[in-house]
Design a protein around this motif. Structure first.
Motif, PDB file in Angstrom:
ATOM      1  N   LYS A 196       5.216  18.584 -18.930  1.00  0.00           N
ATOM      2  CA  LYS A 196       3.913  18.967 -19.444  1.00  0.00           C
ATOM      3  C   LYS A 196       3.305  17.851 -20.295  1.00  0.00           C
ATOM      4  O   LYS A 196       3.983  17.234 -21.118  1.00  0.00           O
ATOM      5  CB  LYS A 196       4.029  20.247 -20.272  1.00  0.00           C
ATOM      6  CG  LYS A 196       4.488  21.467 -19.478  1.00  0.00           C
ATOM      7  CD  LYS A 196       3.505  21.809 -18.361  1.00  0.00           C
ATOM      8  CE  LYS A 196       3.964  23.041 -17.591  1.00  0.00           C
ATOM      9  NZ  LYS A 196       3.025  23.368 -16.483  1.00  0.00           N
ATOM     10  N   LYS A 253      -4.613  20.191 -20.780  1.00  0.00           N
ATOM     11  CA  LYS A 253      -3.216  19.974 -20.396  1.00  0.00           C
ATOM     12  C   LYS A 253      -3.143  19.411 -18.976  1.00  0.00           C
ATOM     13  O   LYS A 253      -4.071  19.571 -18.191  1.00  0.00           O
ATOM     14  CB  LYS A 253      -2.443  21.296 -20.477  1.00  0.00           C
ATOM     15  CG  LYS A 253      -2.474  21.934 -21.862  1.00  0.00           C
ATOM     16  CD  LYS A 253      -1.806  23.294 -21.871  1.00  0.00           C
ATOM     17  CE  LYS A 253      -1.879  23.930 -23.254  1.00  0.00           C
ATOM     18  NZ  LYS A 253      -1.274  25.281 -23.276  1.00  0.00           N
ATOM     19  N   ILE A 306      -0.133  16.963 -22.852  1.00  0.00           N
ATOM     20  CA  ILE A 306      -1.124  17.651 -23.679  1.00  0.00           C
ATOM     21  C   ILE A 306      -1.944  16.645 -24.467  1.00  0.00           C
ATOM     22  O   ILE A 306      -1.640  15.450 -24.501  1.00  0.00           O
ATOM     23  CB  ILE A 306      -0.445  18.619 -24.676  1.00  0.00           C
ATOM     24  CG1 ILE A 306       0.479  17.828 -25.630  1.00  0.00           C
ATOM     25  CG2 ILE A 306       0.331  19.707 -23.953  1.00  0.00           C
ATOM     26  CD1 ILE A 306       1.066  18.664 -26.761  1.00  0.00           C
TER      27      ILE A 306
END
Length: 312
Positions: free
Chosen positions: A200, A215, A202
């Protein structure tokens, strides 16, 4: 509450805390992230050398000198102990010296602008933060994506980062090191994924109403051949990213889907940077010295000073 219930509560708390480490900075998947995790743990242990004894002794003294223990020796004129003074001063001083040495070494070792040593040739990805999405330009492959970053595993990546407007912070927690994206400026970051997977990404800096949705997925392919296959997919499915298209992209809503561009206008990344630098000449980001300004106006400014007017 019984001891058994307290034990169950403590165990559940530990499990929840450990579960929270998954996918974050304490679950690194790259060399930089691993080094940063080790640094966090080491510094925490050093600081706990002071914190834990203070907590334990505070509880101990509160128990030892409680009101019901009226048989303890009362010494109202006691005021000094060389041993205690030496202990309470020497231990913190030694810890501060140790932290200072560690900070000095790690600051240079984890410099985000420094290429990763002994990892081979770096791949370049140009990153642009928008409101509120991410644009990734692959200058070597001639493609671009929105809200999806694909890199080969075990391949070092050199990120060149800027912002179309609002300042943001580019951060892939499992790979390590966040760095700011700022309009009219280029920041740099070097990372590597040591194993395939999806990580992930961000923005770690609040930048407006759509910040929470800013994101993206970082996909580390198992091999470079898999990465090349993905590049061919983008080239076959994507559209064209021009200066005009980019203007429209920057104005789109925050909930932008993953988008592929099979072609990108030459120098688009530099155009974005120069959007706020039009009165300061052109800029050659790959010239020598690195990131040096060029052009009549910029050269004149070097002689007259950065804050002085430049004649046409």
């Amino acid at each position: 509450m019984s001891i058994r219930n307290l034990s169950k509560l403590a165990f559940a708390s530990i499990v929840l805390l450990l579960a929270g480490c998954s996918g974050g900075v304490l679950d690194p998947k790259g060399q930089v992230g691993i080094e940063e995790k080790n640094l966090i743990i080491l510094c925490t242990i050093l600081m706990l050398i002071v914190v834990i004894p203070v907590i334990v002794l505070t509880l101990y003294f509160a128990w030892k000198y409680r009101a019901s223990r009226d048989f303890e020796v009362y010494t109202p004129k006691w005021a000094h102990s060389t041993k205690i003074e030496a202990t309470v001063w020497s231990i913190p001083i030694l810890i501060i010296i140790a932290l200072g040495i560690i900070t000095w070494q790690s600051t240079h070792a984890l410099d985000p602008y420094a290429p990763l040593e002994d990892k081979g040739e770096h791949m370049t990805v140009e990153v642009v933060s928008l409101n509120w999405k991410w644009l990734f330009i692959y200058p070597e492959q001639g493609i671009a994506t929105v809200n999806e970053l694909v890199i080969p595993a075990d391949k070092p990546v050199s990120f060149k980062i800027t912002s179309e407007g609002t300042m943001n912070s580019f951060f892939i927690p499992q790979l390590g090191s966040q760095i700011y994206s700022m309009a009219g400026m280029e920041t740099q970051l070097h990372l590597i994924a040591d194993e395939p997977g999806t990580y992930k990404g961000i923005s770690a800096n609040y930048s407006g109403a759509g910040f929470t949705g800013m994101k993206f997925d970082t996909i580390a392919t198992p091999t470079e051949a898999d990465f090349d296959a993905w590049v061919q997919k983008v080239k076959s499915e994507g559209g064209s990213l021009t200066s005009e298209n980019f203007t429209q992209l920057a104005e789109d809503s925050e909930n932008h889907p993953v988008t592929y561009y099979s072609t990108v206008s030459d120098g688009l990344f530099h155009e974005i940077i120069m959007k706020y630098m039009k009165d300061h000449g052109s800029m050659d980001f790959y010239g020598k010295p690195a990131n040096a300004a060029t052009g009549v106006k910029a050269e004149a400014m070097q002689h007259k000073g950065h804050h002085m007017g430049v004649e046409e």
